[in-house]
Write a protein that holds these residues in place. Sequence first.
Motif, PDB file in Angstrom:
ATOM      1  N   THR A 122       0.825  -1.204   0.000  1.00 11.82           N
ATOM      2  CA  THR A 122       0.000   0.000   0.000  1.00 11.82           C
ATOM      3  C   THR A 122       0.862   1.258   0.000  1.00 11.82           C
ATOM      4  N   LEU A 123       1.912   1.271   0.840  1.00 15.99           N
ATOM      5  CA  LEU A 123       2.811   2.431   0.888  1.00 15.99           C
ATOM      6  C   LEU A 123       3.526   2.653  -0.447  1.00 15.99           C
ATOM      7  N   LYS A 124       3.803   1.560  -1.145  1.00 16.35           N
ATOM      8  CA  LYS A 124       4.472   1.649  -2.447  1.00 16.35           C
ATOM      9  C   LYS A 124       3.467   1.900  -3.582  1.00 16.35           C
ATOM     10  N   ARG A 125       2.194   1.994  -3.212  1.00 14.31           N
ATOM     11  CA  ARG A 125       1.101   2.239  -4.165  1.00 14.31           C
ATOM     12  C   ARG A 125       1.040   1.186  -5.270  1.00 14.31           C
ATOM     13  N   LEU A 126       1.196  -0.056  -4.838  1.00 12.76           N
ATOM     14  CA  LEU A 126       1.083  -1.186  -5.752  1.00 12.76           C
ATOM     15  C   LEU A 126      -0.234  -1.908  -5.490  1.00 12.76           C
ATOM     16  N   THR A 127      -0.749  -2.536  -6.516  1.00  8.64           N
ATOM     17  CA  THR A 127      -1.953  -3.342  -6.363  1.00  8.64           C
ATOM     18  C   THR A 127      -1.558  -4.810  -6.322  1.00  8.64           C
ATOM     19  N   GLN A 128      -2.481  -5.638  -5.917  1.00  8.22           N
ATOM     20  CA  GLN A 128      -2.212  -7.082  -5.928  1.00  8.22           C
ATOM     21  C   GLN A 128      -1.945  -7.559  -7.346  1.00  8.22           C
ATOM     22  N   GLU A 129      -2.552  -6.910  -8.305  1.00  2.00           N
ATOM     23  CA  GLU A 129      -2.355  -7.271  -9.705  1.00  2.00           C
ATOM     24  C   GLU A 129      -0.929  -6.974 -10.171  1.00  2.00           C
ATOM     25  N   ASP A 130      -0.234  -6.050  -9.496  1.00  2.00           N
ATOM     26  CA  ASP A 130       1.146  -5.725  -9.868  1.00  2.00           C
ATOM     27  C   ASP A 130       2.107  -6.888  -9.633  1.00  2.00           C
ATOM     28  N   PHE A 131       1.658  -7.906  -8.930  1.00  2.00           N
ATOM     29  CA  PHE A 131       2.473  -9.089  -8.677  1.00  2.00           C
ATOM     30  C   PHE A 131       2.206 -10.173  -9.716  1.00  2.00           C
ATOM     31  N   GLY A 132       1.460  -9.841 -10.747  1.00  2.00           N
ATOM     32  CA  GLY A 132       0.998 -10.790 -11.754  1.00  2.00           C
ATOM     33  C   GLY A 132       2.069 -11.674 -12.356  1.00  2.00           C
TER      34      GLY A 132
ATOM     35  N   ALA B 264       9.596  -9.278  -2.257  1.00  2.00           N
ATOM     36  CA  ALA B 264      10.396  -8.106  -1.899  1.00  2.00           C
ATOM     37  C   ALA B 264      10.948  -7.417  -3.142  1.00  2.00           C
ATOM     38  N   GLU B 265      11.331  -8.211  -4.128  1.00  2.00           N
ATOM     39  CA  GLU B 265      11.855  -7.627  -5.363  1.00  2.00           C
ATOM     40  C   GLU B 265      10.798  -6.782  -6.058  1.00  2.00           C
ATOM     41  N   VAL B 266       9.577  -7.294  -6.139  1.00  2.00           N
ATOM     42  CA  VAL B 266       8.484  -6.528  -6.748  1.00  2.00           C
ATOM     43  C   VAL B 266       8.231  -5.251  -5.946  1.00  2.00           C
ATOM     44  N   LEU B 267       8.311  -5.354  -4.622  1.00  2.00           N
ATOM     45  CA  LEU B 267       8.064  -4.199  -3.753  1.00  2.00           C
ATOM     46  C   LEU B 267       9.225  -3.205  -3.737  1.00  2.00           C
ATOM     47  N   GLY B 268      10.403  -3.654  -4.147  1.00  5.16           N
ATOM     48  CA  GLY B 268      11.572  -2.789  -4.129  1.00  5.16           C
ATOM     49  C   GLY B 268      12.149  -2.608  -2.737  1.00  5.16           C
ATOM     50  N   VAL B 269      12.034  -3.659  -1.904  1.00  4.52           N
ATOM     51  CA  VAL B 269      12.586  -3.623  -0.550  1.00  4.52           C
ATOM     52  C   VAL B 269      13.418  -4.882  -0.322  1.00  4.52           C
ATOM     53  N   HIS B 270      14.238  -4.868   0.710  1.00  6.83           N
ATOM     54  CA  HIS B 270      15.012  -6.044   1.089  1.00  6.83           C
ATOM     55  C   HIS B 270      14.053  -7.049   1.745  1.00  6.83           C
TER      56      HIS B 270
ATOM     57  N   LEU C  24      14.403  -8.810   4.277  1.00  4.62           N
ATOM     58  CA  LEU C  24      14.401  -8.654   5.732  1.00  4.62           C
ATOM     59  C   LEU C  24      13.491  -7.519   6.195  1.00  4.62           C
ATOM     60  N   THR C  25      13.212  -6.572   5.315  1.00  2.44           N
ATOM     61  CA  THR C  25      12.276  -5.508   5.664  1.00  2.44           C
ATOM     62  C   THR C  25      10.893  -6.104   5.923  1.00  2.44           C
ATOM     63  N   LEU C  26      10.467  -6.994   5.054  1.00  7.97           N
ATOM     64  CA  LEU C  26       9.168  -7.650   5.248  1.00  7.97           C
ATOM     65  C   LEU C  26       9.157  -8.483   6.520  1.00  7.97           C
ATOM     66  N   LEU C  27      10.225  -9.238   6.731  1.00  6.94           N
ATOM     67  CA  LEU C  27      10.294 -10.086   7.918  1.00  6.94           C
ATOM     68  C   LEU C  27      10.397  -9.257   9.202  1.00  6.94           C
ATOM     69  N   THR C  28      11.143  -8.176   9.152  1.00  3.72           N
ATOM     70  CA  THR C  28      11.258  -7.308  10.326  1.00  3.72           C
ATOM     71  C   THR C  28       9.897  -6.735  10.695  1.00  3.72           C
ATOM     72  N   LEU C  29       9.171  -6.272   9.705  1.00  4.63           N
ATOM     73  CA  LEU C  29       7.829  -5.744   9.968  1.00  4.63           C
ATOM     74  C   LEU C  29       6.907  -6.828  10.520  1.00  4.63           C
ATOM     75  N   ALA C  30       7.044  -8.040  10.007  1.00  3.59           N
ATOM     76  CA  ALA C  30       6.198  -9.143  10.484  1.00  3.59           C
ATOM     77  C   ALA C  30       6.512  -9.487  11.936  1.00  3.59           C
ATOM     78  N   TYR C  31       7.778  -9.541  12.278  1.00  2.00           N
ATOM     79  CA  TYR C  31       8.155  -9.921  13.640  1.00  2.00           C
ATOM     80  C   TYR C  31       8.047  -8.766  14.628  1.00  2.00           C
ATOM     81  N   ALA C  32       8.000  -7.529  14.132  1.00  2.00           N
ATOM     82  CA  ALA C  32       7.808  -6.383  15.023  1.00  2.00           C
ATOM     83  C   ALA C  32       6.380  -6.368  15.562  1.00  2.00           C
ATOM     84  N   LYS C  33       5.471  -6.986  14.843  1.00  2.00           N
ATOM     85  CA  LYS C  33       4.058  -7.113  15.216  1.00  2.00           C
ATOM     86  C   LYS C  33       3.320  -5.781  15.273  1.00  2.00           C
ATOM     87  N   ASN C  34       4.042  -4.700  15.361  1.00  2.00           N
ATOM     88  CA  ASN C  34       3.444  -3.376  15.385  1.00  2.00           C
ATOM     89  C   ASN C  34       4.328  -2.513  14.496  1.00  2.00           C
TER      90      ASN C  34
END
Length: 98
Positions: A19-29, A56-62, A64-74
């Motif tokens: 959402t922050l990257k302004r991508l849609t689910q379809e952008d992962f097609g 992560a590649e589609v999102l343009g992030v590392h 670990l960014t996704l995993l860090t956000l997941a494990y931060a829980k907040n």
Amino acid sequence: MQTDSTCNNFGAALKAVRTLKRLTQEDFGELSSRTYVSTLERGLKSPTLSKIDELAEVLGVHPLTLLTLAYAKNPNRVATSLVIQEVDLELNGLFKGG
């Protein structure tokens, strides 16, 4: 150890970054169907490490960014910094003897 909440947290992290990257689910097609991304975001499935890398590649992030956000829980700066500090301490402890 993966729990249902970890799976849900990963889905929330994926959706937040998308959402922050302004991508849609379809952008992962090219990577996966919109249905698969939706399933991940709702915490109904958990991705493999290679799939996390691809997402992560589609999102343009590392990945670990996704995993860090997941494990931060907040997903805020303080919570993510605490996760990063914990990982840094663990890595330092593992490599201290080497």
